[in-house]
Structures are given as structure tokens and as C-alpha cells.
Scaffold this motif. Structure first.
Motif, PDB file in Angstrom:
ATOM      1  N   HIS A 194       9.009  11.011  -5.222  1.00 42.57           N
ATOM      2  CA  HIS A 194       9.975  11.851  -4.505  1.00 42.57           C
ATOM      3  C   HIS A 194       9.800  11.790  -2.986  1.00 42.57           C
ATOM      4  CE1 HIS A 194       6.533  14.497  -5.328  1.00 42.57           C
ATOM      5  NE2 HIS A 194       6.857  15.112  -4.220  1.00 42.57           N
ATOM      6  N   ASN A 195       8.716  11.164  -2.521  1.00 43.57           N
ATOM      7  CA  ASN A 195       8.542  10.998  -1.062  1.00 43.57           C
ATOM      8  C   ASN A 195       8.791   9.569  -0.587  1.00 43.57           C
ATOM      9  OD1 ASN A 195       7.793  13.674  -0.642  1.00 43.57           O
ATOM     10  ND2 ASN A 195       5.633  13.249  -1.064  1.00 43.57           N
ATOM     11  N   LEU A 196       8.988   8.687  -1.535  1.00 44.90           N
ATOM     12  CA  LEU A 196       9.020   7.256  -1.219  1.00 44.90           C
ATOM     13  C   LEU A 196      10.132   6.898  -0.223  1.00 44.90           C
ATOM     14  CD1 LEU A 196       7.085   5.118  -2.147  1.00 44.90           C
ATOM     15  CD2 LEU A 196       8.643   4.548  -4.020  1.00 44.90           C
TER      16      LEU A 196
ATOM     17  N   ALA B 202      11.562   8.983   5.621  1.00 46.01           N
ATOM     18  CA  ALA B 202      11.421   8.061   6.750  1.00 46.01           C
ATOM     19  C   ALA B 202      10.121   8.256   7.528  1.00 46.01           C
ATOM     20  CB  ALA B 202      12.621   8.209   7.675  1.00 46.01           C
ATOM     21  N   SER B 203       9.382   9.329   7.244  1.00 54.86           N
ATOM     22  CA  SER B 203       8.152   9.556   8.000  1.00 54.86           C
ATOM     23  C   SER B 203       7.050  10.056   7.069  1.00 54.86           C
ATOM     24  CB  SER B 203       8.412  10.571   9.119  1.00 54.86           C
ATOM     25  OG  SER B 203       8.847  11.792   8.556  1.00 54.86           O
ATOM     26  N   GLY B 204       5.865  10.248   7.628  1.00 63.38           N
ATOM     27  CA  GLY B 204       4.768  10.820   6.848  1.00 63.38           C
ATOM     28  C   GLY B 204       3.791   9.811   6.278  1.00 63.38           C
ATOM     29  N   ARG B 205       3.783   8.588   6.820  1.00 68.33           N
ATOM     30  CA  ARG B 205       2.893   7.550   6.283  1.00 68.33           C
ATOM     31  C   ARG B 205       1.673   7.275   7.168  1.00 68.33           C
ATOM     32  NH1 ARG B 205       7.955   6.374   4.976  1.00 68.33           N
ATOM     33  NH2 ARG B 205       8.353   6.077   2.760  1.00 68.33           N
ATOM     34  N   GLY B 206       1.652   7.848   8.361  1.00 59.63           N
ATOM     35  CA  GLY B 206       0.607   7.507   9.322  1.00 59.63           C
ATOM     36  C   GLY B 206      -0.794   7.787   8.811  1.00 59.63           C
ATOM     37  N   LEU B 207      -1.042   9.029   8.380  1.00 61.00           N
ATOM     38  CA  LEU B 207      -2.391   9.391   7.927  1.00 61.00           C
ATOM     39  C   LEU B 207      -2.769   8.608   6.671  1.00 61.00           C
ATOM     40  CD1 LEU B 207      -4.911  11.094   8.290  1.00 61.00           C
ATOM     41  CD2 LEU B 207      -3.791  12.943   7.029  1.00 61.00           C
ATOM     42  N   PHE B 208      -1.795   8.405   5.805  1.00 63.44           N
ATOM     43  CA  PHE B 208      -2.060   7.623   4.587  1.00 63.44           C
ATOM     44  C   PHE B 208      -2.517   6.201   4.953  1.00 63.44           C
ATOM     45  CE2 PHE B 208      -0.644   4.601   1.387  1.00 63.44           C
ATOM     46  CZ  PHE B 208      -1.255   5.106   0.250  1.00 63.44           C
TER      47      PHE B 208
ATOM     48  N   ILE C  34       0.833  -1.212   0.000  1.00 67.51           N
ATOM     49  CA  ILE C  34       0.000   0.000   0.000  1.00 67.51           C
ATOM     50  C   ILE C  34       0.863   1.256   0.000  1.00 67.51           C
ATOM     51  CG2 ILE C  34      -1.464   1.361   1.575  1.00 67.51           C
ATOM     52  CD1 ILE C  34      -3.043  -1.213   2.105  1.00 67.51           C
ATOM     53  N   THR C  35       1.961   1.203   0.735  1.00 63.68           N
ATOM     54  CA  THR C  35       2.845   2.373   0.813  1.00 63.68           C
ATOM     55  C   THR C  35       3.882   2.394  -0.318  1.00 63.68           C
ATOM     56  OG1 THR C  35       4.274   1.137   2.330  1.00 63.68           O
ATOM     57  CG2 THR C  35       2.644   2.599   3.328  1.00 63.68           C
ATOM     58  N   ARG C  36       3.838   1.398  -1.177  1.00 61.10           N
ATOM     59  CA  ARG C  36       4.774   1.226  -2.315  1.00 61.10           C
ATOM     60  C   ARG C  36       6.223   0.988  -1.844  1.00 61.10           C
ATOM     61  NH1 ARG C  36       5.311   5.495  -6.164  1.00 61.10           N
ATOM     62  NH2 ARG C  36       6.064   3.925  -7.603  1.00 61.10           N
ATOM     63  N   LEU C  37       6.402   0.642  -0.578  1.00 61.36           N
ATOM     64  CA  LEU C  37       7.759   0.377  -0.107  1.00 61.36           C
ATOM     65  C   LEU C  37       8.283  -0.962  -0.631  1.00 61.36           C
ATOM     66  CD1 LEU C  37       7.641   1.761   3.539  1.00 61.36           C
ATOM     67  CD2 LEU C  37       8.731   2.760   1.533  1.00 61.36           C
ATOM     68  N   ASP C  38       7.378  -1.777  -1.162  1.00 54.19           N
ATOM     69  CA  ASP C  38       7.853  -3.026  -1.797  1.00 54.19           C
ATOM     70  C   ASP C  38       8.660  -2.718  -3.047  1.00 54.19           C
ATOM     71  OD1 ASP C  38       5.420  -2.106  -2.989  1.00 54.19           O
ATOM     72  OD2 ASP C  38       5.177  -4.046  -3.975  1.00 54.19           O
ATOM     73  N   LYS C  39       8.567  -1.466  -3.537  1.00 58.13           N
ATOM     74  CA  LYS C  39       9.345  -1.073  -4.722  1.00 58.13           C
ATOM     75  C   LYS C  39      10.778  -0.699  -4.363  1.00 58.13           C
ATOM     76  CE  LYS C  39       5.600  -1.367  -7.175  1.00 58.13           C
ATOM     77  NZ  LYS C  39       5.359  -2.674  -7.792  1.00 58.13           N
ATOM     78  N   ILE C  40      11.008  -0.301  -3.117  1.00 51.62           N
ATOM     79  CA  ILE C  40      12.367   0.143  -2.776  1.00 51.62           C
ATOM     80  C   ILE C  40      13.129  -0.876  -1.918  1.00 51.62           C
ATOM     81  CG2 ILE C  40      11.715   2.579  -2.977  1.00 51.62           C
ATOM     82  CD1 ILE C  40      12.054   2.747   0.089  1.00 51.62           C
ATOM     83  N   PHE C  41      12.395  -1.824  -1.318  1.00 54.61           N
ATOM     84  CA  PHE C  41      13.074  -2.877  -0.555  1.00 54.61           C
ATOM     85  C   PHE C  41      13.093  -4.173  -1.348  1.00 54.61           C
ATOM     86  CE2 PHE C  41      11.791  -0.082   2.963  1.00 54.61           C
ATOM     87  CZ  PHE C  41      12.992   0.001   3.648  1.00 54.61           C
ATOM     88  N   THR C  42      14.168  -4.930  -1.178  1.00 59.67           N
ATOM     89  CA  THR C  42      14.211  -6.278  -1.743  1.00 59.67           C
ATOM     90  C   THR C  42      13.699  -7.228  -0.666  1.00 59.67           C
ATOM     91  OG1 THR C  42      16.130  -5.664  -3.048  1.00 59.67           O
ATOM     92  CG2 THR C  42      15.666  -8.021  -2.827  1.00 59.67           C
ATOM     93  N   ILE C  43      12.553  -7.845  -0.946  1.00 64.02           N
ATOM     94  CA  ILE C  43      11.873  -8.670   0.063  1.00 64.02           C
ATOM     95  C   ILE C  43      11.875 -10.121  -0.400  1.00 64.02           C
ATOM     96  CG2 ILE C  43       9.708  -9.035   1.305  1.00 64.02           C
ATOM     97  CD1 ILE C  43       9.095  -6.030   0.835  1.00 64.02           C
ATOM     98  N   MET C  44      12.443 -10.992   0.434  1.00 62.94           N
ATOM     99  CA  MET C  44      12.564 -12.416   0.088  1.00 62.94           C
ATOM    100  C   MET C  44      11.664 -13.235   1.020  1.00 62.94           C
ATOM    101  SD  MET C  44      14.980 -11.715  -2.101  1.00 62.94           S
ATOM    102  CE  MET C  44      15.621 -13.278  -2.678  1.00 62.94           C
ATOM    103  N   GLN C  45      11.358 -14.435   0.562  1.00 64.68           N
ATOM    104  CA  GLN C  45      10.414 -15.266   1.315  1.00 64.68           C
ATOM    105  C   GLN C  45      10.949 -15.631   2.706  1.00 64.68           C
ATOM    106  OE1 GLN C  45       9.151 -18.780  -0.749  1.00 64.68           O
ATOM    107  NE2 GLN C  45       7.620 -19.292   0.768  1.00 64.68           N
ATOM    108  N   ASP C  46      12.210 -16.053   2.772  1.00 66.90           N
ATOM    109  CA  ASP C  46      12.785 -16.434   4.068  1.00 66.90           C
ATOM    110  C   ASP C  46      14.262 -16.053   4.093  1.00 66.90           C
ATOM    111  OD1 ASP C  46      14.227 -18.561   2.735  1.00 66.90           O
ATOM    112  OD2 ASP C  46      12.324 -19.647   2.738  1.00 66.90           O
ATOM    113  N   SER C  47      14.859 -16.188   5.273  1.00 67.63           N
ATOM    114  CA  SER C  47      16.238 -15.708   5.429  1.00 67.63           C
ATOM    115  C   SER C  47      17.226 -16.538   4.614  1.00 67.63           C
ATOM    116  CB  SER C  47      16.633 -15.691   6.902  1.00 67.63           C
ATOM    117  OG  SER C  47      16.594 -16.993   7.440  1.00 67.63           O
ATOM    118  N   ALA C  48      16.932 -17.840   4.432  1.00 63.49           N
ATOM    119  CA  ALA C  48      17.834 -18.682   3.640  1.00 63.49           C
ATOM    120  C   ALA C  48      17.868 -18.207   2.189  1.00 63.49           C
ATOM    121  CB  ALA C  48      17.377 -20.142   3.710  1.00 63.49           C
TER     122      ALA C  48
END
Lengths: 118, 148
Positions: free
Chosen positions: B106-108, B111-117, A98-112
Motif C-alpha cells: 500500500h506504500n509502493l 512518491a516519497s518516504g524511501r530515504g531512510l529505508f 531493494i525498494t521493490r519499484l521493479d514490480k511497478i515499473f516496466t524496465i527494458m534493457q535498452d530504448s530500442a
């Protein structure tokens, strides 16, 4: 296994460092500061670290923890290292999507899988 | 409570006062435990818990500027298939329309500003009072999906 604190386990696997967060919920400012204080020295001690942060025990987290992850990622990458996240459950994955942070982090299923991916 | 959605069931509402960030989780847990005992599915409990934590942290951190002499007020009412939550602080309020979209490229990496969203994403109805120091959130239970 080197235990940095009861709630954080640090393991050295191949060329990677796996930090397991033994928290069911990561909410309190105090918990987040504690994680930051435990992880930053690990980053400092390992040049160009390949770090896996494992969330397999974590059932819930707040946006403050997302903020810490972003800060840690920047610190690691500024030092030439790389960060992988692993073991994230479906509900928390929903927060990343929802926050689109999956676009900037590399997320793997498990630590192995994550340690093998470097 | 000066919200547009005036059907907040005040007669069943309970209020918890919170004066510091250290007390947020404990207060939210009390509400979440009550919600778990009602008709809400696990996914919905997760959504309400997340929105609740974010709203109360925002109230204390940004509304009250962590001033220990000021309190945040968490008022909630669980009524069948609906939970109403109002979180108010003693600050000057803010204009929610001025909060930047944390999902913009540009906000992605901020480190903050996601609470209300997150609150808006996970709750069914979200509104602020005119002065911006009180937020009303509603979540409806979808009973047929209780087993999720």
C-alpha cells in the motif's frame, strides 16, 4: 530530433516517444524539477503516449528521482498512456529492486527494446 | 554525540555545514571524493553516496523544514576500512520507528518516504540519537572486492 533542453533529448521512434536523460547524476532538486518541467509537456502533447525514459547516461540517482518517476507514471497512466524505463545500470537497478519499484515499473534493457515492446 | 556506538573516531572527523538543498550535492561530492581515494570498492562508494545524499536531504527538508536560518551538519571520518558519517539537523527530531515501510504494497506507489529505508539498506550500521535529529551511519570496506 527535437531537443527540449540540453540535458534532455526527445525522439519520436515509431509510435513511441523516447526521452533520453543526459545526466550523469540526478540528485539536485533543481535537476528533478527541470526534468519534470521538460517531460510533462511531452506527455500533455501526446494523447495516450507510449513513453520511454532512457537512463543509459545516468550513473546515479536519489530517491527524489524515484518519486518523480512514480508521479510521471501515474500522470501517463491516468491519460491512458504507458511508460517504459530503459538503460538502467546494475547499481541503479539494485535501488529499484531493494525498494521493490521493479514490480511497478516496466524496465527494458535498452530504448530500442522498449519502443518495440509497446 | 549521544549514540550507542561510541567508537566514532572524532579525532579524525571533519564537518561540513549545509544550509540549503542546493548545497547538498556539492557537500556530498567532497565526502565521496575522499572515500574514493580510500579502500572502498565502487559498489560501496555508490552505497555511501546514496545514503549520504538521502540523509542530508532529509535533514534539510524534513529536519529543518528548509528553513535557511537552520543548518545541517555533515561530519565524517574515514579510517582504513571504515567510514563513519553523522548527519545532524536543527529540527525537533523524529521517531524512526514510526516511519512507514515504503516496500509495503500500500506504500509502493507513494512518491516519497524511501530515504531512510535506502540508508538502512545500503549502510552496515545505522543509529539515531535519542531526540531523532542526528543519524550515525557506518560502512565497512571489503578490501578483497575493491575491483568491483
Amino acid at each position: 530530433m527535437d531537443k527540449a533542453s540540453p540535458k534532455i533529448a526527445v525522439d519520436y521512434v515509431r509510435s513511441a516517444v523516447v526521452v533520453t536523460l543526459n545526466y550523469e547524476k540526478i540528485l539536485d532538486e533543481a535537476d528533478i524539477k527541470s526534468i519534470e518541467k521538460s517531460v510533462l509537456p511531452v506527455i500533455d502533447d501526446n494523447d495516450k503516449i507510449k513513453l520511454v525514459l532512457d537512463f543509459s547516461k545516468v550513473q546515479f540517482l536519489s530517491s527524489a528521482m524515484l518519486g518523480l518517476l512514480i508521479r510521471l507514471k501515474k500522470t501517463i497512466e491516468d491519460k491512458g498512456g504507458a511508460l517504459r524505463l530503459s538503460g538502467i545500470n546494475d547499481k541503479i537497478m539494485g535501488v529499484f529492486k531493494i525498494t521493490r519499484l521493479d514490480k511497478i515499473f516496466t524496465i527494458m534493457q535498452d530504448s530500442a527494446t522498449a519502443t518495440e515492446s509497446f | 554525540m549521544d549514540f550507542n556506538n561510541n567508537d566514532f573516531p572524532l579525532e579524525r572527523a571533519k564537518t561540513i555545514e549545509i544550509d540549503s538543498l542546493d548545497r547538498v550535492s556539492c557537500a556530498c561530492e567532497a565526502v565521496v571524493d575522499a572515500i574514493k581515494a580510500s579502500d572502498f570498492a565502487n559498489d560501496e562508494v555508490f552505497a555511501i553516496h546514496l545514503a549520504l545524499e538521502e540523509a542530508v536531504v532529509n535533514a534539510i527538508k524534513h529536519g529543518n523544514n528548509c528553513d535557511p536560518s537552520k543548518k545541517a551538519y555533515l561530519t565524517y571520518s574515514i579510517s582504513g576500512d571504515r567510514v563513519d558519517i553523522v548527519v545532524s539537523d536543527e529540527g525537533d527530531g523524529f521517531d524512526p520507528s514510526n516511519v512507514p515501510d515504503p516496500c509495503c504494497d500500500h506504500n509502493l506507489c507513494k512518491a516519497s518516504g524511501r530515504g531512510l529505508f535506502l540508508i538502512k539498506s545500503y549502510m552496515d550500521l545505522v543509529e539515531h540519537n535519542d531526540s531523532g535529529n542526528s543519524i550515525h551511519m557506518v560502512k565497512f570496506a571489503k578490501k578483497e572486492e575493491k575491483d568491483r
